[in-house]
Design a protein around this motif. Structure first.
Motif, PDB file in Angstrom:
ATOM      1  N   GLY A  28       0.793  -1.229   0.000  1.00 49.12           N
ATOM      2  CA  GLY A  28       0.000   0.000   0.000  1.00 49.12           C
ATOM      3  C   GLY A  28       0.819   1.270   0.000  1.00 49.12           C
ATOM      4  O   GLY A  28       0.319   2.323  -0.400  1.00 49.12           O
ATOM      5  N   SER A  29       2.079   1.203   0.445  1.00 46.88           N
ATOM      6  CA  SER A  29       2.882   2.428   0.488  1.00 46.88           C
ATOM      7  C   SER A  29       4.300   2.145  -0.001  1.00 46.88           C
ATOM      8  O   SER A  29       4.547   2.050  -1.194  1.00 46.88           O
ATOM      9  N   GLY A  70       5.960  -7.775  -0.248  1.00 47.04           N
ATOM     10  CA  GLY A  70       4.951  -6.757  -0.520  1.00 47.04           C
ATOM     11  C   GLY A  70       5.174  -6.048  -1.834  1.00 47.04           C
ATOM     12  O   GLY A  70       4.228  -5.804  -2.603  1.00 47.04           O
ATOM     13  N   THR A  71       6.429  -5.703  -2.129  1.00 46.69           N
ATOM     14  CA  THR A  71       6.749  -5.027  -3.391  1.00 46.69           C
ATOM     15  C   THR A  71       6.565  -5.969  -4.576  1.00 46.69           C
ATOM     16  O   THR A  71       6.085  -5.556  -5.643  1.00 46.69           O
ATOM     17  N   TYR A 106      -6.567  -1.931   0.726  1.00 49.80           N
ATOM     18  CA  TYR A 106      -6.779  -3.378   0.623  1.00 49.80           C
ATOM     19  C   TYR A 106      -5.461  -4.160   0.666  1.00 49.80           C
ATOM     20  O   TYR A 106      -5.421  -5.341   0.311  1.00 49.80           O
ATOM     21  N   GLY A 107      -4.396  -3.514   1.127  1.00 47.17           N
ATOM     22  CA  GLY A 107      -3.090  -4.178   1.150  1.00 47.17           C
ATOM     23  C   GLY A 107      -3.061  -5.460   1.951  1.00 47.17           C
ATOM     24  O   GLY A 107      -2.412  -6.449   1.559  1.00 47.17           O
ATOM     25  N   LYS A 131      -8.777  -1.439   9.046  1.00 48.82           N
ATOM     26  CA  LYS A 131      -8.166  -1.159   7.751  1.00 48.82           C
ATOM     27  C   LYS A 131      -6.795  -1.809   7.618  1.00 48.82           C
ATOM     28  O   LYS A 131      -6.460  -2.383   6.595  1.00 48.82           O
ATOM     29  N   SER A 132      -5.962  -1.700   8.653  1.00 51.28           N
ATOM     30  CA  SER A 132      -4.606  -2.220   8.586  1.00 51.28           C
ATOM     31  C   SER A 132      -4.241  -2.862   9.916  1.00 51.28           C
ATOM     32  O   SER A 132      -4.322  -2.219  10.967  1.00 51.28           O
ATOM     33  N   ILE A 133      -3.832  -4.139   9.877  1.00 50.51           N
ATOM     34  CA  ILE A 133      -3.423  -4.830  11.097  1.00 50.51           C
ATOM     35  C   ILE A 133      -2.235  -4.121  11.731  1.00 50.51           C
ATOM     36  O   ILE A 133      -2.193  -3.870  12.932  1.00 50.51           O
ATOM     37  N   LEU A 134      -1.238  -3.791  10.896  1.00 45.06           N
ATOM     38  CA  LEU A 134      -0.013  -3.198  11.421  1.00 45.06           C
ATOM     39  C   LEU A 134      -0.286  -1.851  12.065  1.00 45.06           C
ATOM     40  O   LEU A 134       0.242  -1.529  13.125  1.00 45.06           O
ATOM     41  N   ASP A 135      -1.133  -1.039  11.435  1.00 48.34           N
ATOM     42  CA  ASP A 135      -1.432   0.286  11.982  1.00 48.34           C
ATOM     43  C   ASP A 135      -2.125   0.191  13.337  1.00 48.34           C
ATOM     44  O   ASP A 135      -1.793   0.918  14.275  1.00 48.34           O
TER      45      ASP A 135
END
Length: 523
Positions: free
Chosen positions: A71-72, A289-290, A336-337, A424-428
């Motif tokens: 996503g980023s 991820g990339t 949606y990452g 939205k994001s587990i990590l966040d």
């Protein structure tokens, strides 16, 4: 959503059965509370280090990190770069301190230093952090398995949770450590396998991935500008250092393992083994991820499937097809990452291998959950049960309390994971919650160890100030827009940094102002 083949289900069931069997095997050795919490006390440093490494990894790493990179960019990898510095501080100062103290709980000495309130405060912060962590990891595992099996996330959490409860409650810390050694090998192999599968199916191979990543700035570590209102390089570095210092120096999950090693040297060695393993493997997950980003750029029809799935989950089961399509059109990669890795496994991983990768994801989550359950139960029994509820508890009563509370914390963690469905994001969500709960705890520990002049009153005043700052930074976004100048201007990851420094610096300053006690005249 395709149905998981029988061969993959068999692999997963065999893996879960092996973990439960391990719990039964080590249950024969758990004759008392000390054995349950510290194992034999003769576990080699390399095993403890791999166990720490497995605790660092989780389903948050397996799903959240590739989702973040998709996503980023690689900004979040700066978190991993801070680990060696935190490891040096912990091995140099914290390990000798805890080994000398000899107390299995990381928080007992706070009572000796500042009084009962300090110990209780740290325990509450730790237990809240563990509930948030266990919940986010349950959620990450369920997210991946739902995409592959079609079962509800709630059902998945309950089934996996029962397996974790079985081997953790039965086997204690020794079972946790040795299962984590196996799980670490499995999850590392699973990550490598995913990279290979993406490269084999990627038009243009590694060259195309590199080209796409460079053109879309996917390898950036973040802005180097000294700005603290955005997730710049320096914000993530500071956040990572304070969180990892909290992990190695204050978190019961790690401190408890220092007592399982055969010597202080082996305990310090375990920290460096953990750091040396985790940094390169975390980089591998950013590579994944990339790779997934480039792969889905080349396959836009697959991207459309994921966006529709994400939109449907956001709108709920009653949404019309038109509404789902309209919402999907507005979603960007960051929205949606976390769903990309499960989708790739469901659609592109061949039968047999999918079972291995799912087992690796389960291993990543189960290791951290079992560790958190054992550590939470140990803290509760040592710092609450024996301190306030049953001061003269017998060995049998203490052991019973450990077993019951281990199960209770596992159940609470499952409930927290179910409550997180839809984030939205587990990590966040994990980063934000851990920053809130851990800041005050680390600040108090540093004050107690470094400042010799700060006493009970100074520490209490510092904690009150630090908690107020943490609460303001966390919830000031609720302030009406006309008073927006009163909102926290810093990025959310700065909460632990500001909270820790506020407690340590204010407590040290108040201690410096404190007048020395008058000496009694010699008669």
């Amino acid at each position: 959503m395709k149905e998981l083949p029988l061969i993959d289900l068999t692999v997963i069931v065999l893996y879960l059965a092996a973990m439960v069997f391990t719990g039964f095997w080590f249950s024969r050795r758990n004759k008392n509370a000390g054995q349950f919490s510290k194992g034999s006390g003769l576990i080699p440093g390399w095993a403890v280090g791999i166990s720490l490494y497995a605790t660092f990894l989780s389903s948050n790493t397996f799903i959240g990190v590739p989702g973040k990179a998709f996503g980023s960019n690689w900004n979040a990898f700066v978190f991993s770069l801070s680990i060696p510095l935190a490891a040096w501080v912990a091995s140099r100062y914290f390990v000798p301190f805890y080994r000398k103290a000899g107390e299995v709980s990381a928080y007992t000495h706070l009572e000796h230093r500042f009084g009962p309130w300090a110990r209780t405060y740290a325990v509450i912060c730790f237990l809240l952090t563990q509930v948030a962590r266990i919940g986010s990891i349950f959620f990450g595992m369920a997210l991946a398995l739902q995409a592959l099996t079609g079962y509800s996330m709630t059902s998945i959490m309950l089934v996996i949770g029962l397996c974790i409860l079985a081997y953790t409650v039965l086997g204690g810390m020794e079972a946790v450590i040795w299962t984590e050694v196996v799980q670490a090998i499995l999850m590392s192999g699973g990550a490598l396998l995913i990279v290979v599968l993406i490269l084999l199916d990627m038009p243009g191979g590694a060259g195309k991935i590199l080209e796409t990543g460079i053109s879309d700035n996917k390898f950036s570590l973040g802005s180097a500008a000294p700005i603290f209102t955005e997730p710049t390089f320096w914000v993530i570095l500071l956040y990572g250092f304070f969180i990892n210092l909290n992990n190695f120096g204050v978190d019961q999950n790690y401190v408890q393992r220092y007592h399982t090693a055969s010597s202080e040297k082996e305990a310090s060695r375990s920290i460096w083994i953990c750091a040396k393993l985790y940094v390169p493997l975390s980089l591998l997950f950013f590579v994944i991820g990339t790779c997934l980003y480039a792969y889905y750029q080349e396959n836009p029809e697959l991207t459309g499937q994921i966006k529709l799935q994400a939109a449907a989950e956001q709108l709920g089961p009653g949404a019309s097809g038109e509404a789902v399509a309209a919402r999907a059109a507005t979603l960007g990669p960051a929205d949606y990452g976390d769903k990309v890795m499960p989708h790739f496994m469901a659609e592109k991983v061949p039968p047999g291998l999918a079972g291995l990768i799912i087992s690796a994801i389960l291993a990543a989550g189960m290791s951290t959950i079992s560790s958190g359950m054992n550590a939470s139960a140990t803290v509760f029994s040592e710092d609450i049960y024996k301190r306030y509820l049953k001061r003269n508890a017998s060995s049998e009563q203490h052991m019973r309390a450990l077993l019951i509370t281990t199960a209770i914390f596992g159940i609470i963690g499952m409930a927290a994971g179910i409550a997180m469905i839809g984030v939205k994001s587990i990590l966040d969500i994990w980063w934000e919650l851990s920053g809130i709960f851990a800041g005050g705890m680390l600040g108090l520990f540093l004050l107690g160890i470094i400042s010799r002049k700060a006493g009970n009153r100074e520490a209490l005043a510092a904690i009150i100030l630090g908690v107020l700052i943490i609460l303001w930074m966390t919830f000031s976004y609720l302030i009406p827009s006309e008073y927006s100048y009163l909102r926290n201007p810093l990025h959310a990851n700065m909460i632990i940094v500001a909270g820790t420094l506020a407690i340590f610096l204010s407590g040290s300053f108040l201690g410096w102002l404190r007048k020395p006690a008058a000496q009694k005249p010699v008669s």
